[in-house]
Design a protein around this motif. Structure first.
Motif, PDB file in Angstrom:
ATOM      1  N   GLU A 181       7.746   6.610   1.697  1.00  0.00           N
ATOM      2  CA  GLU A 181       7.037   4.840   2.211  1.00  0.00           C
ATOM      3  C   GLU A 181       6.086   4.478   1.355  1.00  0.00           C
ATOM      4  O   GLU A 181       4.676   4.371   0.862  1.00  0.00           O
ATOM      5  N   PHE A 182       6.142   2.846   2.394  1.00  0.00           N
ATOM      6  CA  PHE A 182       4.719   2.299   1.891  1.00  0.00           C
ATOM      7  C   PHE A 182       4.810   1.595   2.844  1.00  0.00           C
ATOM      8  O   PHE A 182       4.890   1.067   3.822  1.00  0.00           O
ATOM      9  N   VAL A 183       3.336   0.237   2.696  1.00  0.00           N
ATOM     10  CA  VAL A 183       3.168  -1.028   4.190  1.00  0.00           C
ATOM     11  C   VAL A 183       3.365  -2.290   2.701  1.00  0.00           C
ATOM     12  O   VAL A 183       2.844  -2.526   2.313  1.00  0.00           O
ATOM     13  N   VAL A 184       4.041  -3.253   3.540  1.00  0.00           N
ATOM     14  CA  VAL A 184       3.751  -4.543   2.679  1.00  0.00           C
ATOM     15  C   VAL A 184       2.610  -5.348   4.024  1.00  0.00           C
ATOM     16  O   VAL A 184       2.954  -5.218   5.061  1.00  0.00           O
ATOM     17  N   PHE A 197      -5.947  -0.465 -12.876  1.00  0.00           N
ATOM     18  CA  PHE A 197      -6.478   0.303 -12.160  1.00  0.00           C
ATOM     19  C   PHE A 197      -6.580   1.941 -12.685  1.00  0.00           C
ATOM     20  O   PHE A 197      -4.664   2.076 -12.436  1.00  0.00           O
ATOM     21  N   PRO A 198      -6.855   2.961 -12.818  1.00  0.00           N
ATOM     22  CA  PRO A 198      -5.589   4.474 -13.625  1.00  0.00           C
ATOM     23  C   PRO A 198      -5.084   4.761 -12.174  1.00  0.00           C
ATOM     24  O   PRO A 198      -5.958   4.010 -10.882  1.00  0.00           O
ATOM     25  N   THR A 199      -4.256   5.388 -11.846  1.00  0.00           N
ATOM     26  CA  THR A 199      -3.618   6.096 -10.974  1.00  0.00           C
ATOM     27  C   THR A 199      -4.492   6.866 -10.472  1.00  0.00           C
ATOM     28  O   THR A 199      -4.354   6.836  -8.957  1.00  0.00           O
ATOM     29  N   THR A 257       8.393  -3.562 -15.059  1.00  0.00           N
ATOM     30  CA  THR A 257       8.319  -2.758 -14.980  1.00  0.00           C
ATOM     31  C   THR A 257       7.526  -1.141 -13.886  1.00  0.00           C
ATOM     32  O   THR A 257       7.184  -1.159 -13.243  1.00  0.00           O
ATOM     33  N   ARG A 258       7.047  -0.157 -14.597  1.00  0.00           N
ATOM     34  CA  ARG A 258       7.119   1.270 -13.604  1.00  0.00           C
ATOM     35  C   ARG A 258       5.546   1.162 -13.462  1.00  0.00           C
ATOM     36  O   ARG A 258       5.177   2.380 -14.119  1.00  0.00           O
ATOM     37  N   LYS A 259       4.761   0.966 -11.950  1.00  0.00           N
ATOM     38  CA  LYS A 259       3.582   1.061 -11.760  1.00  0.00           C
ATOM     39  C   LYS A 259       3.799   1.501 -10.969  1.00  0.00           C
ATOM     40  O   LYS A 259       4.593   2.173 -10.189  1.00  0.00           O
ATOM     41  N   ASP A 260       2.197   2.009 -10.754  1.00  0.00           N
ATOM     42  CA  ASP A 260       1.985   3.115  -9.199  1.00  0.00           C
ATOM     43  C   ASP A 260       2.887   2.953  -8.200  1.00  0.00           C
ATOM     44  O   ASP A 260       2.779   4.596  -7.670  1.00  0.00           O
ATOM     45  N   SER A 261       3.176   1.812  -7.679  1.00  0.00           N
ATOM     46  CA  SER A 261       3.614   1.764  -6.251  1.00  0.00           C
ATOM     47  C   SER A 261       4.842   1.769  -6.692  1.00  0.00           C
ATOM     48  O   SER A 261       5.787   3.218  -5.478  1.00  0.00           O
ATOM     49  N   SER A 308       0.548  -0.907  -0.005  1.00  0.00           N
ATOM     50  CA  SER A 308       0.439  -0.176  -0.066  1.00  0.00           C
ATOM     51  C   SER A 308       0.939   1.446  -0.046  1.00  0.00           C
ATOM     52  O   SER A 308       2.066   1.172   0.610  1.00  0.00           O
ATOM     53  N   THR A 309      -0.043   2.130  -0.579  1.00  0.00           N
ATOM     54  CA  THR A 309       1.190   3.784  -0.387  1.00  0.00           C
ATOM     55  C   THR A 309      -0.203   4.215  -1.670  1.00  0.00           C
ATOM     56  O   THR A 309      -0.961   4.469  -1.487  1.00  0.00           O
ATOM     57  N   ILE A 310       0.704   5.684  -1.017  1.00  0.00           N
ATOM     58  CA  ILE A 310      -0.096   6.883  -2.066  1.00  0.00           C
ATOM     59  C   ILE A 310       0.593   7.877  -2.098  1.00  0.00           C
ATOM     60  O   ILE A 310       2.148   7.518  -2.415  1.00  0.00           O
ATOM     61  N   SER A 311      -0.171   8.719  -3.702  1.00  0.00           N
ATOM     62  CA  SER A 311       0.788   9.179  -4.359  1.00  0.00           C
ATOM     63  C   SER A 311       0.285  10.633  -3.457  1.00  0.00           C
ATOM     64  O   SER A 311      -0.572  11.828  -2.526  1.00  0.00           O
ATOM     65  N   LYS A 312       1.473  11.787  -4.011  1.00  0.00           N
ATOM     66  CA  LYS A 312       1.225  13.631  -4.032  1.00  0.00           C
ATOM     67  C   LYS A 312       0.187  13.990  -4.626  1.00  0.00           C
ATOM     68  O   LYS A 312      -0.327  14.755  -3.533  1.00  0.00           O
ATOM     69  N   GLU A 313      -0.412  13.028  -5.747  1.00  0.00           N
ATOM     70  CA  GLU A 313      -1.748  13.955  -6.654  1.00  0.00           C
ATOM     71  C   GLU A 313      -3.000  13.880  -5.440  1.00  0.00           C
ATOM     72  O   GLU A 313      -3.312  14.309  -5.686  1.00  0.00           O
ATOM     73  N   HIS A 314      -2.787  11.987  -5.062  1.00  0.00           N
ATOM     74  CA  HIS A 314      -4.093  11.719  -4.826  1.00  0.00           C
ATOM     75  C   HIS A 314      -4.148  11.393  -3.405  1.00  0.00           C
ATOM     76  O   HIS A 314      -4.582  10.203  -3.154  1.00  0.00           O
ATOM     77  N   PRO A 315      -3.563  12.100  -2.199  1.00  0.00           N
ATOM     78  CA  PRO A 315      -3.091  11.249  -0.801  1.00  0.00           C
ATOM     79  C   PRO A 315      -4.503  10.866  -0.438  1.00  0.00           C
ATOM     80  O   PRO A 315      -3.855   9.910   0.263  1.00  0.00           O
ATOM     81  N   ASP A 316      -5.555  10.762  -0.605  1.00  0.00           N
ATOM     82  CA  ASP A 316      -7.319  10.616  -0.080  1.00  0.00           C
ATOM     83  C   ASP A 316      -7.130   9.834  -0.698  1.00  0.00           C
ATOM     84  O   ASP A 316      -8.820   8.748  -0.259  1.00  0.00           O
ATOM     85  N   ARG A 317      -6.457   8.551  -1.868  1.00  0.00           N
ATOM     86  CA  ARG A 317      -6.422   7.134  -2.305  1.00  0.00           C
ATOM     87  C   ARG A 317      -5.035   6.551  -2.539  1.00  0.00           C
ATOM     88  O   ARG A 317      -4.674   6.540  -3.478  1.00  0.00           O
ATOM     89  N   PRO A 318      -5.114   6.090  -1.570  1.00  0.00           N
ATOM     90  CA  PRO A 318      -4.035   5.354  -1.413  1.00  0.00           C
ATOM     91  C   PRO A 318      -4.367   3.736  -2.896  1.00  0.00           C
ATOM     92  O   PRO A 318      -5.092   3.409  -3.016  1.00  0.00           O
ATOM     93  N   ASN A 319      -3.300   3.984  -2.663  1.00  0.00           N
ATOM     94  CA  ASN A 319      -3.007   2.628  -4.356  1.00  0.00           C
ATOM     95  C   ASN A 319      -2.487   1.167  -3.190  1.00  0.00           C
ATOM     96  O   ASN A 319      -1.947   0.969  -1.890  1.00  0.00           O
ATOM     97  N   LEU A 320      -2.847   0.095  -3.864  1.00  0.00           N
ATOM     98  CA  LEU A 320      -2.742  -1.029  -3.246  1.00  0.00           C
ATOM     99  C   LEU A 320      -2.919  -1.900  -4.189  1.00  0.00           C
ATOM    100  O   LEU A 320      -3.203  -1.946  -5.373  1.00  0.00           O
ATOM    101  N   ALA A 321      -1.601  -3.339  -4.193  1.00  0.00           N
ATOM    102  CA  ALA A 321      -0.924  -3.915  -5.409  1.00  0.00           C
ATOM    103  C   ALA A 321      -0.504  -5.246  -5.123  1.00  0.00           C
ATOM    104  O   ALA A 321       0.787  -4.549  -4.136  1.00  0.00           O
ATOM    105  N   PRO A 322      -0.945  -6.212  -5.570  1.00  0.00           N
ATOM    106  CA  PRO A 322       0.157  -7.370  -4.954  1.00  0.00           C
ATOM    107  C   PRO A 322       1.866  -6.867  -5.630  1.00  0.00           C
ATOM    108  O   PRO A 322       1.475  -7.348  -7.118  1.00  0.00           O
ATOM    109  N   HIS A 323       2.242  -7.457  -5.413  1.00  0.00           N
ATOM    110  CA  HIS A 323       4.020  -7.949  -5.503  1.00  0.00           C
ATOM    111  C   HIS A 323       4.560  -9.637  -5.170  1.00  0.00           C
ATOM    112  O   HIS A 323       4.573  -9.300  -4.132  1.00  0.00           O
ATOM    113  N   SER A 324       5.212 -10.161  -6.358  1.00  0.00           N
ATOM    114  CA  SER A 324       5.515 -11.379  -5.663  1.00  0.00           C
ATOM    115  C   SER A 324       6.519 -11.802  -6.419  1.00  0.00           C
ATOM    116  O   SER A 324       7.361 -12.739  -6.197  1.00  0.00           O
TER     117      SER A 324
END
Length: 207
Positions: free
Chosen positions: A79-82, A100-102, A66-70, A32-48
């Motif tokens: 910062e990030f959370v696993v 999903f869109p950013t 590749t360059r993903k949102d995470s 889980s991460t957050i973006s500076k542009e959309h801090p109220d819409r946190p991102n969540l993605a699986p990375h294996s």
């Protein structure tokens, strides 16, 4: 009889499929991460592509292929959370792998509740039994991928998954793993066997 596979003679995708079918099972970093542009819409993605990198200081790593949102979010915020990816959330974990869109929060899109982290800004997955809060240590770019190293500044685990020794019990956490193709692994038989010290080996004390 063995079959030879030459990565220089195969497409990148074909050899990737072979590689991920051989390197199994792979633990999942549900990041889980957050973006500076959309801090109220946190991102969540699986990375294996995920593992522990160092003990002192405690560092974990995940790879963004590749360059993903995470990756972009960690670059900007540091910062990030696993979050542990448990079997009971299989559908949600798979769904957060959707491109999903950013500006779309995976938490909201797949119906996952957030909980605030203690030491970092990205939220934790409330239903995940364990989480590691991390600050960026360093990054390493390798071809089309970036390895992200994070120093663990806080860890949390649900009381319900702790064994009598105070450590998380794998049988209670029920982590998912990634295999080849579209396959996922669940917890099978667990083998418990201590390592043998050299002094005991010399004495023939092996079980």
């Amino acid at each position: 009889m063995r079959i030879d596979f030459d990565p220089s003679a195969m497409s990148t995708h074909a050899f990737y499929r072979l590689l991920t079918a051989v390197v199994v099972p792979r633990p999942i970093a549900w990041v889980s991460t957050i973006s500076k542009e959309h801090p109220d819409r946190p991102n969540l993605a699986p990375h294996s592509f995920f593992t522990v990198s160092c003990v002192e200081p405690p560092i974990v790593q995940f790879t963004s292929v590749t360059r993903k949102d995470s990756l972009r979010n960690v670059e900007k915020t540091g910062e990030f959370v696993v979050n542990l990816a448990p079997e009971k959330l299989f559908r949600e974990i798979n769904d957060t792998g959707t491109d999903f869109p950013t500006e779309v929060s995976e938490f909201e899109a797949v119906g996952l509740q957030q909980e605030p982290s203690l030491r970092v800004k990205p939220p934790r997955v409330a239903a995940s039994p364990a989480a590691l809060e991390c600050v960026l240590h360093s990054m390493l770019t390798l071809g089309d991928s970036t390895v992200v190293f994070g120093r663990v500044v806080h860890a949390v685990a649900s009381k319900e998954v702790l064994a009598e020794d105070g450590l998380p019990d794998i049988g209670l956490m029920r982590p998912l793993t990634r295999l080849g193709r579209n396959e996922w692994g669940t917890l099978g038989k667990v083998l418990d066997k201590p390592r043998i010290r050299w002094s005991d080996w010399q004495k023939g004390e092996r079980s």
